[in-house]
Write a protein that holds these residues in place. Sequence first.
Motif, PDB file in Angstrom:
ATOM      1  N   UNK A 115     -21.860 -40.347  17.905  1.00 16.63           N
ATOM      2  CA  UNK A 115     -20.577 -39.682  18.105  1.00 16.63           C
ATOM      3  C   UNK A 115     -20.415 -39.377  19.587  1.00 16.63           C
ATOM      4  N   UNK A 116     -19.179 -39.402  20.061  1.00 13.73           N
ATOM      5  CA  UNK A 116     -18.892 -39.151  21.463  1.00 13.73           C
ATOM      6  C   UNK A 116     -19.137 -37.700  21.839  1.00 13.73           C
ATOM      7  N   UNK A 117     -19.745 -37.508  22.985  1.00 11.87           N
ATOM      8  CA  UNK A 117     -20.035 -36.173  23.485  1.00 11.87           C
ATOM      9  C   UNK A 117     -18.760 -35.360  23.660  1.00 11.87           C
ATOM     10  N   UNK A 118     -17.675 -36.019  24.064  1.00 17.38           N
ATOM     11  CA  UNK A 118     -16.411 -35.337  24.286  1.00 17.38           C
ATOM     12  C   UNK A 118     -15.838 -34.699  23.037  1.00 17.38           C
ATOM     13  N   UNK A 119     -16.225 -35.186  21.874  1.00 16.68           N
ATOM     14  CA  UNK A 119     -15.745 -34.601  20.621  1.00 16.68           C
ATOM     15  C   UNK A 119     -16.547 -33.367  20.227  1.00 16.68           C
ATOM     16  N   UNK A 120     -17.771 -33.268  20.718  1.00 19.07           N
ATOM     17  CA  UNK A 120     -18.672 -32.199  20.284  1.00 19.07           C
ATOM     18  C   UNK A 120     -18.881 -31.089  21.307  1.00 19.07           C
ATOM     19  N   UNK A 121     -18.763 -31.407  22.575  1.00 19.93           N
ATOM     20  CA  UNK A 121     -19.055 -30.425  23.621  1.00 19.93           C
ATOM     21  C   UNK A 121     -18.083 -29.253  23.538  1.00 19.93           C
ATOM     22  N   UNK A 122     -18.593 -28.032  23.657  1.00 20.37           N
ATOM     23  CA  UNK A 122     -17.692 -26.881  23.620  1.00 20.37           C
ATOM     24  C   UNK A 122     -16.799 -26.861  24.856  1.00 20.37           C
ATOM     25  N   UNK A 123     -15.564 -26.443  24.673  1.00 15.47           N
ATOM     26  CA  UNK A 123     -14.617 -26.280  25.779  1.00 15.47           C
ATOM     27  C   UNK A 123     -14.351 -24.799  25.973  1.00 15.47           C
ATOM     28  N   UNK A 124     -14.238 -24.400  27.229  1.00 17.46           N
ATOM     29  CA  UNK A 124     -13.840 -23.020  27.506  1.00 17.46           C
ATOM     30  C   UNK A 124     -12.367 -22.879  27.113  1.00 17.46           C
ATOM     31  N   UNK A 125     -11.898 -21.661  26.936  1.00 17.75           N
ATOM     32  CA  UNK A 125     -10.471 -21.481  26.632  1.00 17.75           C
ATOM     33  C   UNK A 125      -9.573 -22.106  27.703  1.00 17.75           C
ATOM     34  N   UNK A 126      -9.979 -22.023  28.966  1.00 18.54           N
ATOM     35  CA  UNK A 126      -9.182 -22.604  30.047  1.00 18.54           C
ATOM     36  C   UNK A 126      -9.173 -24.131  29.979  1.00 18.54           C
ATOM     37  N   UNK A 127     -10.318 -24.724  29.662  1.00 21.75           N
ATOM     38  CA  UNK A 127     -10.386 -26.184  29.515  1.00 21.75           C
ATOM     39  C   UNK A 127      -9.538 -26.649  28.341  1.00 21.75           C
ATOM     40  N   UNK A 128      -9.532 -25.867  27.277  1.00 27.96           N
ATOM     41  CA  UNK A 128      -8.708 -26.214  26.114  1.00 27.96           C
ATOM     42  C   UNK A 128      -7.228 -26.188  26.479  1.00 27.96           C
ATOM     43  N   UNK A 129      -6.813 -25.185  27.230  1.00 25.76           N
ATOM     44  CA  UNK A 129      -5.416 -25.101  27.662  1.00 25.76           C
ATOM     45  C   UNK A 129      -5.072 -26.297  28.548  1.00 25.76           C
ATOM     46  N   UNK A 130      -5.972 -26.650  29.438  1.00 30.28           N
ATOM     47  CA  UNK A 130      -5.733 -27.807  30.309  1.00 30.28           C
ATOM     48  C   UNK A 130      -5.619 -29.086  29.487  1.00 30.28           C
ATOM     49  N   UNK A 131      -6.476 -29.245  28.492  1.00 29.94           N
ATOM     50  CA  UNK A 131      -6.400 -30.415  27.612  1.00 29.94           C
ATOM     51  C   UNK A 131      -5.049 -30.451  26.896  1.00 29.94           C
ATOM     52  N   UNK A 132      -4.589 -29.314  26.404  1.00 30.15           N
ATOM     53  CA  UNK A 132      -3.288 -29.252  25.735  1.00 30.15           C
ATOM     54  C   UNK A 132      -2.155 -29.620  26.701  1.00 30.15           C
ATOM     55  N   UNK A 133      -2.226 -29.120  27.917  1.00 32.56           N
ATOM     56  CA  UNK A 133      -1.180 -29.421  28.905  1.00 32.56           C
ATOM     57  C   UNK A 133      -1.130 -30.910  29.229  1.00 32.56           C
ATOM     58  N   UNK A 134      -2.292 -31.535  29.341  1.00 29.12           N
ATOM     59  CA  UNK A 134      -2.332 -32.980  29.578  1.00 29.12           C
ATOM     60  C   UNK A 134      -1.741 -33.710  28.376  1.00 29.12           C
ATOM     61  N   UNK A 135      -2.142 -33.318  27.179  1.00 35.06           N
ATOM     62  CA  UNK A 135      -1.658 -33.984  25.958  1.00 35.06           C
ATOM     63  C   UNK A 135      -0.143 -33.907  25.848  1.00 35.06           C
TER      64      UNK A 135
END
Length: 92
Positions: free
Chosen positions: A1-21
């Motif tokens: 499985x890809x590391x990107x699917x499992x690695x924990x994200x900080x709340x700020x990283x999650x927000x950044x991921x949402x903004x990119x999406x």
Amino acid sequence: MDRGLLAPLSPHEEVTLRRVALGIAQLLDLPAQDVERLKALLLVEEHGGSLRLTPVGKKRYLALPNSCAIFDTGAPEEALAKMADFIRKSRG
């Protein structure tokens, strides 16, 4: 499985991921540290001076709570318009 699917994200990283999406922020407006971490996890990539989700990034985004499944609709503009309308209404 890809590391990107499992690695924990900080709340700020999650927000950044949402903004990119959702395409609601320019590359220069996003925290550089968050962008570098998301790149290292292969969740985002640079494309023409902006960021976009990788296939793994799309899976990770869709797995987030309250994510908008804009990739399955075939009409991301419609999903974004609905989201913008919701935000306008919630602000009063």
